[in-house]
Design a protein around this motif. Structure first.
Motif, PDB file in Angstrom:
ATOM      1  N   THR A 146      -7.434   0.415  -5.981  1.00  0.00           N
ATOM      2  CA  THR A 146      -7.746  -1.544  -5.974  1.00  0.00           C
ATOM      3  C   THR A 146      -6.925  -2.115  -5.306  1.00  0.00           C
ATOM      4  N   THR A 195      -7.998  -3.417   0.834  1.00  0.00           N
ATOM      5  CA  THR A 195      -8.390  -4.716   0.409  1.00  0.00           C
ATOM      6  C   THR A 195      -9.251  -5.842   0.762  1.00  0.00           C
ATOM      7  N   GLU A 216       0.328  -1.030  -0.002  1.00  0.00           N
ATOM      8  CA  GLU A 216      -0.047  -0.124   0.400  1.00  0.00           C
ATOM      9  C   GLU A 216       0.738   1.166   0.081  1.00  0.00           C
ATOM     10  N   GLU A 273      -9.331  -8.470   1.166  1.00  0.00           N
ATOM     11  CA  GLU A 273      -7.868  -9.868   2.305  1.00  0.00           C
ATOM     12  C   GLU A 273      -7.377  -8.665   3.154  1.00  0.00           C
ATOM     13  N   SER A 274      -6.413  -7.747   3.076  1.00  0.00           N
ATOM     14  CA  SER A 274      -5.786  -6.674   3.285  1.00  0.00           C
ATOM     15  C   SER A 274      -6.881  -7.006   4.812  1.00  0.00           C
TER      16      SER A 274
END
Length: 560
Positions: free
Chosen positions: A371, A375, A130, A377-378
Motif C-alpha cells: 500500500t 501510490t 518506499e 500520489e507518488s
C-alpha cells in the motif's frame, strides 16, 4: 570547515550507548570482524540469502530482482537470521536504477534539471518512504560529484551537475529529507569525482585539484553536509595527490593512493579537518581502482586500518573475512581500529533505532508494504518531476512543435543502452514509439540497408538511452554503431531532413554531433520520460528543464 565541532550524527542517549557497549563487548573477535562487512545479495532465493546471512555480516546490500512477494520474504529472512541487527543498504539512485515495484523517479541530473528544491524534497521523501517499506535503512546516495569532465562515463547523470551551488543545494535537500524519514544518507564519492574522465571501477582515478580549489569545491560540499548531519560518507578509489603532497612533499607513488586505503584522506582530512564523526564505508572493494593498487591479502585489512569503518562487497565473502582475521593476527589491522570501527557500526545501527525495532516493524506485512509503494500520489509527483526536467537544448530552425500534418513519416535510429546494476529496469523505447503512433505519426525503424531520404522521410529521430553507469569507461554518440557500419556512420542527415537528437541519458552528445539542428535531453529512459518528451515535442506541454551542465561541452561550434 563547516563540519568542525558539530554534534555527531551517531550521537545516542544513555540507553543507546549502553546497548552499543554491551553488544560489542559480548561479541567474539570473529563476530566483531564479521560486523565490518556489507555483502551484496543478488536475488531472493533462500539458498542465496542463507549463504550470506550464515557469515553474520554487519550489513547486506540488496539488489532485488524478483517479484515483490519474493523481495518481501527475502528481507524478512535476512532480518530474522541476525542476532545483532543487520543494516540493509541499496543503490537507490533513480532513473533506470529503480525497482519495478517502486515508484520510478528521475536520476539526480534529471531532478536537478527541474530546478525546484521543493519538488526535489517531495521526490526524496517518496524514495525514503518506499525504501523503508522495502526494509532499507541506508541509501548510498546522494552522489555529490561534480560534472567538470564531460567525458566521464561514471559521473554524468548520476550527479546534480557542474555547478557547486546546485550540487550542494540539491544534496542538502536530499539528505535532510531522507534522514527525516529514517533512512541514512551516504554522500559519495569521497574525496570527489568528476575531474577525471576515467572510472574508478576500472582504474584508480585522480582528483587533480590543488588544495585551495579542492577546499573551495569539495571541501565546501562535504563540510556543509557534515554540518547538516549526514550520517555516512563513502570513501572511493580516488586519489587526491595535492593533499598527500601537502602532508608529505616527497610522496611518490603513494600520492596516488586511493582514498579507500588512505589514512591521510580518511582520518586527517575527512575526520580531522572536516570534523566528520559519522560512519565511513568503503566503495565496492572489487573495483579496479583498488584491485589494481594492492594485492587482496593486504588490501582487506588496509581498508579498515586506514579509516573506513565498513568494508563493501566481496567476490569471495568467506575468504575476505578470513583475510581480515589474518590481517588482525599479523598486525595489519590493529585491535584499536577494530574496536573503533565496530563501535561506530553499532552506534550507526542504534542511531537508526535498529536495536529497538522488531522484524515486523522493519519489514511490514506484505499487504501493508504494497500500500506504500507506487501510490497514485507518488506516481503523479514522479511524473511531474520527470516531465519538468525534460530540456530543450537546441532548436536552430524552430522545429517544435511537430505534428503528423508536416512530419508524418518518421524514421527512428535507436540505441537503448545498458546498465551495470543488477535489477535495473528493462530498457525499451516502445513507450516512445507507441506514443508517436497514437498521435498519428507513421514510425519505422532505421534500415541500415536503406538510408532515409527527403522523398520518403519527414523526420529523423535519434534516441539514445545510455545513462551514466559503472564500467562503461567512455560514453559517446557511436554513429557507426547506430547506422549499422563504419562507412554508414559517415552519412549525416542533419541538413537533408529535419532531425532531432534525443538523449534519454547522458547530456553531452552534442560534442559528437555539433551540427545537430535540434536536441533534447531527458536524462533517463523511464516510461514516463518517453511519453513526456513526445508531449513536449508536439506542443502539449512546454519545455521547462534547465540544463544542470553545459550541453555544448564548451564547444562554440555545437551552438550553431
Amino acid at each position: 570547515m563547516n563540519g568542525m565541532h558539530g554534534r555527531s550524527p551517531l550521537a545516542l542517549d544513555a540507553d543507546g550507548e549502553a546497548w552499543v557497549a554491551t553488544t560489542r563487548d559480548a561479541m567474539s573477535i570473529a563476530d566483531q570482524v564479521s560486523q565490518l562487512f556489507v555483502f551484496a545479495c543478488e536475488g531472493e532465493h533462500d539458498d542465496t540469502v542463507d549463504a550470506i546471512t550464515a557469515l553474520r555480516p554487519g550489513g547486506i546490500h540488496r539488489f532485488p530482482t524478483g517479484p515483490i512477494d519474493g523481495v518481501w520474504r527475502a528481507a524478512r529472512r535476512m532480518l530474522e537470521s541476525a542476532d545483532v541487527p543487520l543494516v540493509m543498504s541499496g543503490d537507490i539512485e533513480g532513473g533506470t536504477i529503480s525497482y519495478p515495484f517502486a515508484t520510478a523517479v528521475p536520476n539526480q541530473m534529471g531532478l536537478a534539471a527541474c530546478d525546484d528544491l521543493d519538488l526535489s524534497e517531495r521526490i526524496a521523501r517518496i524514495v525514503a518512504r518506499e525504501s523503508r517499506a522495502l526494509g532499507y535503512d541506508w541509501s548510498f546516495t546522494p552522489v555529490v560529484d561534480v560534472n567538470a569532465e564531460f567525458r566521464s562515463a561514471i559521473v554524468g547523470t548520476r550527479s546534480y551537475g557542474s555547478d557547486r551551488e546546485t550540487v550542494l543545494a540539491q544534496a542538502r535537500t536530499y539528505v535532510r529529507a531522507l534522514q527525516a524519514e529514517g533512512v541514512a544518507a551516504c554522500a559519495k564519492h569521497w574525496p570527489g569525482d568528476g575531474f577525471d574522465s576515467r572510472d574508478q571501477h576500472l582504474v584508480t582515478s585522480v582528483n587533480p585539484l590543488h588544495m585551495d580549489a579542492w577546499r573551495a569545491l569539495f571541501g565546501k560540499i562535504y563540510g556543509t553536509l557534515i554540518g547538516d548531519g549526514v550520517m555516512t560518507i563513502m570513501s572511493a578509489h580516488i586519489a587526491l595527490p595535492a593533499y598527500i603532497r601537502e602532508r608529505d612533499s616527497l610522496a611518490g607513488r603513494d600520492a596516488f593512493m586511493p582514498a579507500t586505503i588512505s589514512r591521510l584522506l580518511n582520518e586527517d582530512l575527512l575526520r580531522g579537518e572536516l570534523g566528520f564523526q559519522g560512519l565511513i564505508v568503503s566503495d565496492a572493494t572489487g573495483m579496479g581502482g583498488l584491485t589494481s593498487w594492492m594485492e587482496r591479502e593486504a588490501a582487506v585489512p588496509a581498508v579498515i586500518e586506514n579509516g573506513c569503518d565498513m568494508f563493501l562487497f566481496s567476490r569471495n565473502p568467506a575468504r575476505d573475512i578470513d583475510l581480515m582475521m589474518r590481517g588482525l593476527r599479523a598486525g595489519r589491522l590493529s585491535e584499536e581500529r577494530l574496536h573503533a570501527a565496530v563501535t561506530r557500526i553499532l552506534s550507526f545501527k542504534a542511531a537508526l533505532g535498529l536495536h529497538r525495532k522488531s522484524v515486523e516493524e522493519r519489514v511490514r506485512p506484505l499487504d501493508a508494504m504494497t500500500t506504500i509503494l507506487r501510490t497514485p500520489e507518488s506516481q503523479a509527483t514522479a511524473r511531474e518531476a520527470i516531465g519538468r526536467g525534460v530540456t530543450l537544448t537546441k532548436d536552430i530552425d524552430g522545429l517544435f512543435p511537430i505534428g503528423p500534418a508536416v512530419h508524418r513519416r518518421v524514421v527512428v535510429i535507436a540505441e537503448e543502452g545498458w546498465s551495470f546494476f543488477v535489477g535495473a529496469l528493462e530498457r525499451s523505447f516502445e513507450p516512445f514509439l507507441a506514443e508517436l503512433r497514437t498521435r498519428g505519426f507513421e514510425v519505422r525503424m532505421y534500415d541500415p540497408g536503406k538510408h532515409p531520404t527527403p522523398e520518403d522521410t519527414d523526420l529523423v529521430l535519434y534516441l539514445v538511452g545510455q545513462e551514466a553507469t559503472p564500467a562503461a569507461y567512455h560514453i559517446y554518440l557511436d554513429l557507426p554503431k547506430l547506422h549499422g557500419g563504419h562507412r554508414k556512420g559517415m552519412t549525416q542527415y542533419w541538413r537533408e531532413i529535419p532531425t532531432v537528437l534525443i538523449s534519454f541519458g547522458q547530456p553531452y552528445y552534442l560534442f559528437d554531433a555539433p551540427t545537430a539542428r535540434a536536441a533534447i535531453n531527458a536524462y533517463n529512459a523511464l516510461e514516463h520520460a518517453q511519453v513526456e518528451v513526445v508531449r513536449r515535442m508536439v506542443g502539449d506541454a512546454p519545455f521547462t528543464g534547465v540544463s544542470p551542465v553545459d550541453p555544448f561541452c564548451g564547444q562554440e561550434q555545437a551552438r550553431w
